[in-house]
Design a protein around this motif. Structure first.
Motif, PDB file in Angstrom:
ATOM      1  N   GLU A 230     -51.156   9.017  16.685  1.00 24.25           N
ATOM      2  CA  GLU A 230     -51.867   7.736  16.852  1.00 24.25           C
ATOM      3  C   GLU A 230     -50.889   6.632  17.231  1.00 24.25           C
ATOM      4  O   GLU A 230     -51.203   5.751  18.040  1.00 24.25           O
ATOM      5  CB  GLU A 230     -52.614   7.362  15.557  1.00 24.25           C
ATOM      6  N   MET A 231     -49.684   6.686  16.645  1.00 19.08           N
ATOM      7  CA  MET A 231     -48.646   5.701  16.985  1.00 19.08           C
ATOM      8  C   MET A 231     -48.259   5.816  18.462  1.00 19.08           C
ATOM      9  O   MET A 231     -48.111   4.810  19.164  1.00 19.08           O
ATOM     10  CB  MET A 231     -47.409   5.924  16.104  1.00 19.08           C
ATOM     11  N   LYS A 233     -50.121   7.121  20.860  1.00 16.37           N
ATOM     12  CA  LYS A 233     -51.275   6.733  21.663  1.00 16.37           C
ATOM     13  C   LYS A 233     -51.337   5.214  21.832  1.00 16.37           C
ATOM     14  O   LYS A 233     -51.567   4.697  22.931  1.00 16.37           O
ATOM     15  CB  LYS A 233     -52.552   7.243  20.991  1.00 16.37           C
ATOM     16  N   GLU A 234     -51.121   4.500  20.749  1.00 15.50           N
ATOM     17  CA  GLU A 234     -51.156   3.030  20.794  1.00 15.50           C
ATOM     18  C   GLU A 234     -50.020   2.493  21.664  1.00 15.50           C
ATOM     19  O   GLU A 234     -50.203   1.582  22.472  1.00 15.50           O
ATOM     20  CB  GLU A 234     -51.033   2.482  19.360  1.00 15.50           C
ATOM     21  N   SER A 237     -50.777   3.137  25.331  1.00 11.54           N
ATOM     22  CA  SER A 237     -51.809   2.218  25.809  1.00 11.54           C
ATOM     23  C   SER A 237     -51.201   0.866  26.169  1.00 11.54           C
ATOM     24  O   SER A 237     -51.532   0.272  27.194  1.00 11.54           O
ATOM     25  CB  SER A 237     -52.882   2.052  24.728  1.00 11.54           C
ATOM     26  N   LYS A 238     -50.276   0.400  25.332  1.00  7.85           N
ATOM     27  CA  LYS A 238     -49.606  -0.883  25.604  1.00  7.85           C
ATOM     28  C   LYS A 238     -48.763  -0.796  26.870  1.00  7.85           C
ATOM     29  O   LYS A 238     -48.637  -1.766  27.614  1.00  7.85           O
ATOM     30  CB  LYS A 238     -48.715  -1.261  24.410  1.00  7.85           C
ATOM     31  N   ASP A 244     -53.129   9.759  29.270  1.00  8.80           N
ATOM     32  CA  ASP A 244     -53.058   9.617  27.812  1.00  8.80           C
ATOM     33  C   ASP A 244     -52.081  10.644  27.243  1.00  8.80           C
ATOM     34  O   ASP A 244     -51.925  11.737  27.813  1.00  8.80           O
ATOM     35  CB  ASP A 244     -54.438   9.832  27.178  1.00  8.80           C
TER      36      ASP A 244
END
Length: 377
Positions: A230-231, A233-234, A237-238, A244
């Protein structure tokens, strides 16, 4: 327009490099990709010194279906070359570890699969003794940025010859990219124009390469990921990455690669609540980022996928098979993949239903086209 657009549409496809810190599973992943044990896997830094190279078939359900429809005697998929590059460490740009050699290996590939450790295991040492995938990504990317800044510094320190427009343009681009890198922006995100692309490409910048973050997780997290993925992925995204992050378990992929039948593989994946393996996403993601697509030639003897850059015209597509096809090109009888399947692979049926088109040399080939070339030889 961002440099990444030109990299995707004008770049050349050499190979895909697996990059990351030491001890994160690169060699295990490479072995799984190539269904081999070519890369030594061991629990100490710099286990891989010289890069391992392997050809990997691109998973292609369309090829499988075309082959099944025609009951072909043989089926040949398209391939990508993958390179297992030794682990980078902090200070690589200054020669730490085997820095210069590793950076040179990265410079040779067209795309980076950035493998990140997203698993906890006390038996496998981490260079920083703490699992933090975002910090690990930043460590690698900082080294690539520093290496690019060093190479641009050499360009900028060259004496300007105002009378030479080419050198002047090279300086202008180097300065713009250098300023972006100093702000933490990779070269692929720098705005350049059409006429600047050849000069930009000639700089051979490490941070210009398209990148796919790939999270190596334990078997238990292969289907849903974990807090570390999740880290990533975030963070991705930034950064605005086009693909992905892909979640894989190198251990699962390695075991899967050793299974012989498709049925056994399917059953094995179901044990971990997976419908497909993560490596397919890595390979197909690389194919997409490199701006590649496939067209097919099909007969009862052989069904084959051919790799071409997006935007390739029919004459050049024919040349991928043989230079004689390109030189003596007359026409290409073409059926779109969906139409080919709809006609159950029957060329006569496709022709009768108006689904087969006769295309000239300047026809831009679509992804999935089934083509029958006619040429004079």
């Amino acid at each position: 327009m961002k440099a990444s657009h030109f990299i995707k549409t004008r770049g050349s496809c050499k190979s895909v490099g697996i990059v990351g810190l030491p001890n994160i599973g690169k060699s295990t992943l490479f072995n799984a990709l190539t269904s081999s044990n070519a890369a030594m896997a061991a629990n100490f830094p710099f286990c891989t010194i010289d890069p391992n190279v392997g050809k990997v078939f691109v998973p292609d359900e369309r090829l499988d279906l075309i082959s099944d429809l025609l009951k072909t005697k043989s089926k040949v998929g398209t391939q990508l070359e993958f390179v297992d590059i030794a682990g980078l460490v902090k200070g690589a740009s200054d020669g730490e570890g085997l820095g210069n050699k590793f950076l040179g290996n990265i410079r040779q590939v067209s795309l980076i699969v950035h493998l990140v450790r997203c698993f906890e295991d006390k038996d496998i040492t981490h260079v920083s003794d703490q699992i933090d995938p975002v910090r690990d990504i930043e460590t690698i990317e900082t080294e690539l940025i520093l290496a690019d800044l060093q190479s641009l510094e050499k360009v900028l320190s060259e004496k300007k010859k105002q009378s030479n427009p080419e050198i002047q343009l090279k300086h202008e681009i180097a300065k713009r990219v250098s300023e972006a890198l100093s702000s933490g922006i990779p070269a692929r995100d720098v705005e350049i124009s059409e006429n600047e692309w050849p000069t930009f490409q000639a700089l051979h910048l490490l941070t210009s390469k398209p990148t796919i973050y790939t999270c190596n997780v334990p078997e238990s997290d292969a289907s849903a990921g974990n807090k570390y993925t999740e880290m990533v992925k975030e963070f991705s995204s930034k950064r605005g990455l086009e693909i992905d992050p892909v979640v894989v378990s190198a251990k699962i992929e390695a075991e899967l690669a050793n299974l012989e039948s498709e049925e056994m593989k399917k059953e094995f994946l179901q044990l971990y609540d997976l419908s497909s393996n993560g490596l397919s996403k890595v390979i197909n993601g690389a194919y997409k980022l490199l701006g590649l697509q496939s067209y097919y030639t099909a007969s009862e003897n052989e069904c084959r996928a051919w790799t071409i850059p997006v935007g390739t015209k029919a004459r050049q597509a024919a040349g991928v098979i043989h230079t004689d096809f390109e030189k003596g090109f007359i026409k290409a009888d073409t059926i779109a993949y969906v139409d080919f399947v709809d006609c159950k692979g029957d060329e006569k049926s496709a022709k009768d239903r108006g689904k087969q088109r006769s295309e000239g040399p300047n026809y831009v080939v679509n992804d999935g086209d089934v083509m029958f070339f006619k040429f004079s030889g």
